[in-house]
Design a protein around this motif. Structure first.
Motif, PDB file in Angstrom:
ATOM      1  N   GLU A  61       0.831  -1.200   0.000  1.00  0.00           N
ATOM      2  CA  GLU A  61       0.000   0.000   0.000  1.00  0.00           C
ATOM      3  C   GLU A  61       0.872   1.259   0.000  1.00  0.00           C
ATOM      4  N   MET A  62       0.462   2.261  -0.769  1.00  0.00           N
ATOM      5  CA  MET A  62       1.189   3.534  -0.816  1.00  0.00           C
ATOM      6  C   MET A  62       0.377   4.681  -0.214  1.00  0.00           C
ATOM      7  N   LEU A  63      -0.843   4.418   0.207  1.00  0.00           N
ATOM      8  CA  LEU A  63      -1.694   5.400   0.877  1.00  0.00           C
ATOM      9  C   LEU A  63      -2.191   4.758   2.162  1.00  0.00           C
ATOM     10  N   LEU A  64      -1.753   5.321   3.302  1.00  0.00           N
ATOM     11  CA  LEU A  64      -2.083   4.752   4.605  1.00  0.00           C
ATOM     12  C   LEU A  64      -2.587   5.851   5.531  1.00  0.00           C
ATOM     13  N   PRO A  65      -3.397   5.485   6.530  1.00  0.00           N
ATOM     14  CA  PRO A  65      -3.849   6.497   7.488  1.00  0.00           C
ATOM     15  C   PRO A  65      -2.726   6.832   8.476  1.00  0.00           C
ATOM     16  N   SER A  66      -2.668   8.092   8.883  1.00  0.00           N
ATOM     17  CA  SER A  66      -1.715   8.509   9.907  1.00  0.00           C
ATOM     18  C   SER A  66      -2.271   8.149  11.278  1.00  0.00           C
ATOM     19  N   ILE A  67      -1.374   7.791  12.200  1.00  0.00           N
ATOM     20  CA  ILE A  67      -1.787   7.601  13.595  1.00  0.00           C
ATOM     21  C   ILE A  67      -1.169   8.702  14.464  1.00  0.00           C
ATOM     22  N   GLY A  68      -0.789   9.802  13.832  1.00  0.00           N
ATOM     23  CA  GLY A  68      -0.192  10.927  14.539  1.00  0.00           C
ATOM     24  C   GLY A  68      -1.083  11.535  15.602  1.00  0.00           C
ATOM     25  N   GLU A  69      -2.394  11.548  15.377  1.00  0.00           N
ATOM     26  CA  GLU A  69      -3.308  12.100  16.380  1.00  0.00           C
ATOM     27  C   GLU A  69      -3.438  11.169  17.578  1.00  0.00           C
ATOM     28  N   ILE A  70      -3.027   9.926  17.416  1.00  0.00           N
ATOM     29  CA  ILE A  70      -3.118   8.951  18.503  1.00  0.00           C
ATOM     30  C   ILE A  70      -1.803   8.883  19.276  1.00  0.00           C
ATOM     31  N   TYR A  71      -0.674   8.838  18.547  1.00  0.00           N
ATOM     32  CA  TYR A  71       0.639   8.673  19.177  1.00  0.00           C
ATOM     33  C   TYR A  71       1.578   9.873  19.002  1.00  0.00           C
ATOM     34  N   ASP A  72       1.062  11.002  18.581  1.00  0.00           N
ATOM     35  CA  ASP A  72       1.829  12.247  18.480  1.00  0.00           C
ATOM     36  C   ASP A  72       3.151  12.057  17.726  1.00  0.00           C
ATOM     37  N   ALA A  78       8.219   9.110  12.375  1.00  0.00           N
ATOM     38  CA  ALA A  78       8.443   7.925  11.531  1.00  0.00           C
ATOM     39  C   ALA A  78       7.630   7.995  10.240  1.00  0.00           C
ATOM     40  N   GLU A  79       6.398   8.493  10.317  1.00  0.00           N
ATOM     41  CA  GLU A  79       5.575   8.618   9.116  1.00  0.00           C
ATOM     42  C   GLU A  79       6.204   9.605   8.131  1.00  0.00           C
ATOM     43  N   ARG A  80       6.719  10.709   8.630  1.00  0.00           N
ATOM     44  CA  ARG A  80       7.359  11.696   7.753  1.00  0.00           C
ATOM     45  C   ARG A  80       8.609  11.102   7.102  1.00  0.00           C
ATOM     46  N   GLU A  81       9.374  10.346   7.868  1.00  0.00           N
ATOM     47  CA  GLU A  81      10.571   9.710   7.327  1.00  0.00           C
ATOM     48  C   GLU A  81      10.209   8.721   6.217  1.00  0.00           C
ATOM     49  N   GLY A  92      -3.688  12.786   6.423  1.00  0.00           N
ATOM     50  CA  GLY A  92      -3.746  13.652   7.578  1.00  0.00           C
ATOM     51  C   GLY A  92      -2.391  14.092   8.110  1.00  0.00           C
ATOM     52  N   LEU A  93      -1.313  13.604   7.534  1.00  0.00           N
ATOM     53  CA  LEU A  93       0.031  13.956   7.988  1.00  0.00           C
ATOM     54  C   LEU A  93       0.464  15.274   7.360  1.00  0.00           C
TER      55      LEU A  93
END
Length: 132
Positions: A61-72, A78-81, A92-93
């Motif tokens: 998959e190349m499109l995934l949901p961010s969990i940034g609102e859950i784990y800051d 890591a998502e940005r990297e 949402g990132l």
């Protein structure tokens, strides 16, 4: 020594798992990405569910949901990297600024170019440039 447990999931399960882990005060250890033996992108979310590291994997998959609102920051860094290196889009990132790659690299080379350029090509290019 901790035990490692791989669990393959769909991308629709990423957020519910993160929410459950957060409610249970489970640490997000890391989010990883790599190309597997078939050349498909494998992204994993590793949680410290003592005494086990539970590693939830989504493949291809190349499109995934961010969990940034859950784990800051534990998640967004890591998502940005992964976004910069592999071109994965996290819904949402905030990617308004680069994390470590030059601002113009992605515009001139394409998304995730660093990871898709074979090492032999990089070595050849660097050898030619050094010989100039």
């Amino acid at each position: 020594m901790q035990e490692y447990k791989r669990i393959d999931i769909s991308k629709d399960q990423i957020v519910p798992i993160a929410e459950r882990m957060r409610r249970q005060n489970v640490y997000l250890v890391m989010i990883h990405a790599f190309l597997n033996k078939e050349g498909l992108l494998d992204v994993s979310w590793d949680y410290a569910v003592e005494p086990v590291i539970e590693s939830y994997h989504v493949v291809g998959e190349m499109l995934l949901p961010s969990i940034g609102e859950i784990y800051d920051t534990a998640a967004t860094w890591a998502e940005r990297e992964i976004n910069e290196l592999f071109g994965v889009e996290f819904e949402g990132l905030d990617m308004s600024q680069r994390l470590f790659l030059p601002e113009d690299l992605l515009e001139t080379q394409g998304r995730g170019q660093i990871m898709v350029t074979p090492l032999s090509e990089l070595v050849e290019k660097n050898t030619k440039e050094a010989g100039k």
